[in-house]
Design an enzyme around this catalytic site. Structure first.
Site, PDB file in Angstrom:
ATOM      1  N   GLY A 140       4.242 -31.853  86.324  1.00 55.11           N
ATOM      2  CA  GLY A 140       3.733 -32.044  84.978  1.00 55.11           C
ATOM      3  C   GLY A 140       3.250 -30.791  84.270  1.00 55.11           C
ATOM      4  O   GLY A 140       2.461 -30.874  83.325  1.00 55.11           O
ATOM      5  N   LEU A 161      13.609 -37.270  86.359  1.00 58.45           N
ATOM      6  CA  LEU A 161      14.806 -37.203  87.209  1.00 58.45           C
ATOM      7  C   LEU A 161      15.587 -38.516  87.283  1.00 58.45           C
ATOM      8  O   LEU A 161      16.423 -38.688  88.153  1.00 58.45           O
ATOM      9  CB  LEU A 161      14.399 -36.742  88.618  1.00 58.45           C
ATOM     10  CG  LEU A 161      13.822 -35.329  88.673  1.00 58.45           C
ATOM     11  CD1 LEU A 161      13.378 -34.995  90.096  1.00 58.45           C
ATOM     12  CD2 LEU A 161      14.833 -34.302  88.174  1.00 58.45           C
ATOM     13  N   ASN A 167      14.982 -32.817  75.930  1.00 55.99           N
ATOM     14  CA  ASN A 167      14.889 -32.467  77.344  1.00 55.99           C
ATOM     15  C   ASN A 167      14.672 -30.966  77.462  1.00 55.99           C
ATOM     16  O   ASN A 167      15.179 -30.193  76.650  1.00 55.99           O
ATOM     17  CB  ASN A 167      16.180 -32.875  78.068  1.00 55.99           C
ATOM     18  CG  ASN A 167      16.159 -32.543  79.549  1.00 55.99           C
ATOM     19  OD1 ASN A 167      15.210 -32.874  80.240  1.00 55.99           O
ATOM     20  ND2 ASN A 167      17.199 -31.878  80.024  1.00 55.99           N
ATOM     21  N   GLU A 184       9.777 -22.088  79.383  1.00 57.03           N
ATOM     22  CA  GLU A 184       9.627 -23.534  79.200  1.00 57.03           C
ATOM     23  C   GLU A 184       8.350 -23.917  78.460  1.00 57.03           C
ATOM     24  O   GLU A 184       8.376 -24.708  77.491  1.00 57.03           O
ATOM     25  CB  GLU A 184       9.638 -24.239  80.565  1.00 57.03           C
ATOM     26  CG  GLU A 184      10.945 -24.091  81.311  1.00 57.03           C
ATOM     27  CD  GLU A 184      10.920 -24.776  82.643  1.00 57.03           C
ATOM     28  OE1 GLU A 184      10.285 -25.826  82.767  1.00 57.03           O
ATOM     29  OE2 GLU A 184      11.563 -24.263  83.574  1.00 57.03           O
ATOM     30  N   ASN A 200       4.974 -28.946  82.290  1.00 55.22           N
ATOM     31  CA  ASN A 200       5.460 -29.014  80.902  1.00 55.22           C
ATOM     32  C   ASN A 200       4.647 -30.032  80.101  1.00 55.22           C
ATOM     33  O   ASN A 200       4.342 -29.796  78.931  1.00 55.22           O
ATOM     34  CB  ASN A 200       6.952 -29.358  80.870  1.00 55.22           C
ATOM     35  CG  ASN A 200       7.813 -28.128  81.106  1.00 55.22           C
ATOM     36  OD1 ASN A 200       7.967 -27.298  80.221  1.00 55.22           O
ATOM     37  ND2 ASN A 200       8.324 -27.996  82.307  1.00 55.22           N
ATOM     38  N   ASP A 237      22.737 -32.606  80.058  1.00 60.41           N
ATOM     39  CA  ASP A 237      22.397 -31.286  79.483  1.00 60.41           C
ATOM     40  C   ASP A 237      23.434 -30.849  78.433  1.00 60.41           C
ATOM     41  O   ASP A 237      23.701 -29.659  78.256  1.00 60.41           O
ATOM     42  CB  ASP A 237      22.316 -30.218  80.594  1.00 60.41           C
ATOM     43  CG  ASP A 237      21.353 -30.611  81.700  1.00 60.41           C
ATOM     44  OD1 ASP A 237      21.662 -30.300  82.874  1.00 60.41           O
ATOM     45  OD2 ASP A 237      20.337 -31.259  81.406  1.00 60.41           O
ATOM     46  N   HIS A 250      15.457 -27.866  79.954  1.00 60.68           N
ATOM     47  CA  HIS A 250      16.272 -27.513  81.119  1.00 60.68           C
ATOM     48  C   HIS A 250      16.001 -26.053  81.462  1.00 60.68           C
ATOM     49  O   HIS A 250      15.982 -25.207  80.557  1.00 60.68           O
ATOM     50  CB  HIS A 250      17.763 -27.751  80.833  1.00 60.68           C
ATOM     51  CG  HIS A 250      18.648 -27.451  81.995  1.00 60.68           C
ATOM     52  ND1 HIS A 250      18.762 -28.297  83.079  1.00 60.68           N
ATOM     53  CD2 HIS A 250      19.410 -26.377  82.273  1.00 60.68           C
ATOM     54  CE1 HIS A 250      19.579 -27.745  83.972  1.00 60.68           C
ATOM     55  NE2 HIS A 250      19.978 -26.585  83.514  1.00 60.68           N
ATOM     56  N   ILE A 261      18.843 -41.789  82.083  1.00 55.99           N
ATOM     57  CA  ILE A 261      18.385 -42.561  80.923  1.00 55.99           C
ATOM     58  C   ILE A 261      19.455 -43.595  80.557  1.00 55.99           C
ATOM     59  O   ILE A 261      20.642 -43.268  80.464  1.00 55.99           O
ATOM     60  CB  ILE A 261      18.157 -41.636  79.704  1.00 55.99           C
ATOM     61  CG1 ILE A 261      17.146 -40.538  80.045  1.00 55.99           C
ATOM     62  CG2 ILE A 261      17.708 -42.440  78.479  1.00 55.99           C
ATOM     63  CD1 ILE A 261      15.749 -41.033  80.338  1.00 55.99           C
TER      64      ILE A 261
END
Ligand code: GRF
Length: 207
Positions: A12, A91, A108, A181, A14, A151, A110, A94
């Site tokens: 977590g 992970l 998202n 990120e 991010n 992605d 990446h 969706i």
């Protein structure tokens, strides 16, 4: 006010960058209305709890079929009526229905400069292992809208970081997180909250 739901599976960091950005004002006009994890042990859930952000765990393992999970998962997300869904190290695949419903409203992060080192099998440390194996001199991260591929959605922001002599995958991962990120994900959310993002013929324009 942009209502954001964050989907997580791990540490977590991010999510924490988003929490911190809302608190310090670098992410404007935004509220995290919920966090959902597929992993009950994800430290991300602890980060949410510390901020009294509603958090829940919904795992495919707890359902007899993927369809049942998908329905429960979509109901939980829809129930929070998000304007934006953020995949922050999530992970789980969706559901297609959700991708269609939230087209250009789901993003998202990446840990590579897409289209390098992305797609099926490229997640977490594997991304950095592949980058070091290839001998690239520059790594980085990408924020993109989520589409039906892996992605492959429209790129919103990218940020490059140097690969340094002697880097291990773990050292490179940390640098990409700290220097890329945790910077571009809050920036992307702030731009979306400020209605400064549009997608024209599959390309993102930031005003
Ligand atoms: C990050 O490296 C992100 O790029 C990737 O998964 C990891 C999640 O880390 N998608 P955290 O849970 O945000 O710390």
């Amino acid at each position: 006010m942009l209502k954001v739901v964050v989907l997580v599976s791990g540490g977590g960091t991010n999510l924490q960058a988003i929490i911190d950005g809302v608190k310090n004002g670098s992410i404007r006009n935004t509220q995290i209305v919920g966090v959902i994890s597929n992993n009950k042990n994800a430290f991300a859930l602890e980060r949410a709890a510390r901020e009294q952000i509603p958090a829940s765990c919904i795992s495919p393992k707890d359902f007899s079929s993927r369809d049942e999970f998908n329905q429960e998962f979509m109901d939980a997300v829809d129930g929070m009526q998000p304007d934006l869904i953020v995949l922050a190290g999530f992970l789980v695949v969706i559901p297609e229905e959700m991708i269609q419903k939230y087209r250009n409203r789901m993003i998202n992060i990446h840990p590579s400069l897409i289209p390098a080192f992305c797609g099926k099998g490229f997640y977490g440390l594997k991304v950095h292992e592949a980058a070091l194996e290839r001998g690239v001199k520059v790594a980085g991260a990408t924020v993109h809208f989520v589409d039906e591929g892996t992605d492959t959605g429209p790129i919103i922001l990218q940020k490059a970081v140097a690969v340094e002599a002697g880097d291990t995958p773990e050292v490179l991962q940390r640098r990409v997180m700290e220097q890329a990120e945790w910077k571009i994900l809050p920036q992307a959310i702030d731009a979306i909250a400020g209605e400064r993002i549009s997608v024209v013929e599959g390309k993102v324009i930031i005003k």
